[in-house]
Design an enzyme around this catalytic site. Structure first.
Site, PDB file in Angstrom:
ATOM      1  N   HIS A 186       0.842  -1.204   0.000  1.00  0.00           N
ATOM      2  CA  HIS A 186       0.000   0.000   0.000  1.00  0.00           C
ATOM      3  C   HIS A 186       0.875   1.252   0.000  1.00  0.00           C
ATOM      4  CE1 HIS A 186      -3.652   2.360   1.234  1.00  0.00           C
ATOM      5  NE2 HIS A 186      -2.710   3.150   1.754  1.00  0.00           N
ATOM      6  N   GLU A 187       1.850   1.292   0.911  1.00  0.00           N
ATOM      7  CA  GLU A 187       2.715   2.466   1.004  1.00  0.00           C
ATOM      8  C   GLU A 187       3.685   2.552  -0.174  1.00  0.00           C
ATOM      9  OE1 GLU A 187       2.054   4.773   2.990  1.00  0.00           O
ATOM     10  OE2 GLU A 187       0.648   3.699   4.273  1.00  0.00           O
ATOM     11  N   HIS A 228       1.941   4.323  -3.009  1.00  0.00           N
ATOM     12  CA  HIS A 228       1.960   5.784  -2.849  1.00  0.00           C
ATOM     13  C   HIS A 228       3.304   6.356  -3.301  1.00  0.00           C
ATOM     14  CE1 HIS A 228      -1.847   6.240  -0.888  1.00  0.00           C
ATOM     15  NE2 HIS A 228      -1.511   5.587   0.223  1.00  0.00           N
TER      16      HIS A 228
END
Length: 241
Positions: free
Chosen positions: A51-52, A55
């Protein structure tokens, strides 16, 4: 989740939820509880770190090298795991990674690019959920349901795959809630056009406490539980085809 590091509000929340779990008898069988949590670890690490990473990778691709300079454009979990957020997901069913810092002034189209960066994490979780649903389908076709349910290795592998699908769905839906500091708030703010305004920051300032209240009063559960159940029912229908 992005931007803010967890503060005392989230630490307090974890303590309250852990105490509630103790009172409800969640830890009545410590051995079974520990085994279940060990099987959950791969799902948590994959879901949070990817998820990170999403980003960071999207921000980097759009012209902001801040995540790259901070060593975040990597799939190495150690670069992305926030230990408080990891503990929260482990014990309380929700969590977060180490927020990816961005400098929106590096973007060519600030509003569009901030929106894309905010969407990247939840899209990654959706991709992972779909990918491991396909993996589950392949495994059940190759090994057969009997091996997966009646043998210790099979049960372990199957549980890990199911957890990966489920945790990624939880992270996707949780982060889409339009409350700061979750990605959903930034998505809505950029779509409507009030991101980085005085109104945006006046709401964002109290975001952690608003989110804590939503969790403690069960509002997030009312959103997450039916949505995850819906997608998990689709998953079961897919693997049984």
């Amino acid at each position: 989740m992005r931007r803010n590091n967890p503060d005392i509000s989230f630490i307090l929340l974890i303590v309250l939820l852990a105490a509630s779990s103790l009172r409800s008898g969640t830890f009545a069988d410590p051995k079974a509880w520990l085994l279940d949590k060990l099987l959950l670890v791969p799902a948590i690490i994959i879901g949070l770190s990817m998820h990170e990473f999403a980003h960071a990778a999207v921000a980097d691709r759009l012209g902001d090298n801040t995540p790259r300079l901070q060593g975040r454009v990597t799939i190495n979990p150690l670069a992305h795991i926030d230990w408080i957020g990891l503990a929260a997901l482990f014990f309380c069913g929700f969590g977060w990674g180490q927020p990816v810092q961005i400098n929106p002034f590096n973007f060519k189209n600030r509003r569009r690019d901030e929106l894309l960066v905010s969407l990247a994490g939840v899209v990654m979780n959706l991709i992972l959920a779909v990918l491991f649903a396909v993996v589950a389908k392949v495994v059940i076709m190759a090994a057969g349901p009997v091996w997966l349910t009646d043998t210790t290795p099979g049960t372990g592998i199957w549980t890990i795959i199911i957890y990966i699908v489920q945790i990624n769905l939880v992270l996707m839906i949780f982060n889409l809630i339009p409350c700061p500091p979750l990605d959903g708030f930034n998505i809505v703010a950029n779509i409507i056009g009030f991101a980085q305004t005085e109104k945006y920051w006046s709401i964002y300032r109290y975001g952690n406490w608003i989110l804590v209240a939503l969790i403690l009063f069960g509002i997030t559960g009312l959103i997450i539980t039916p949505c995850v159940s819906f997608f998990m029912n689709l998953f079961r229908a897919f693997i049984l085809l």
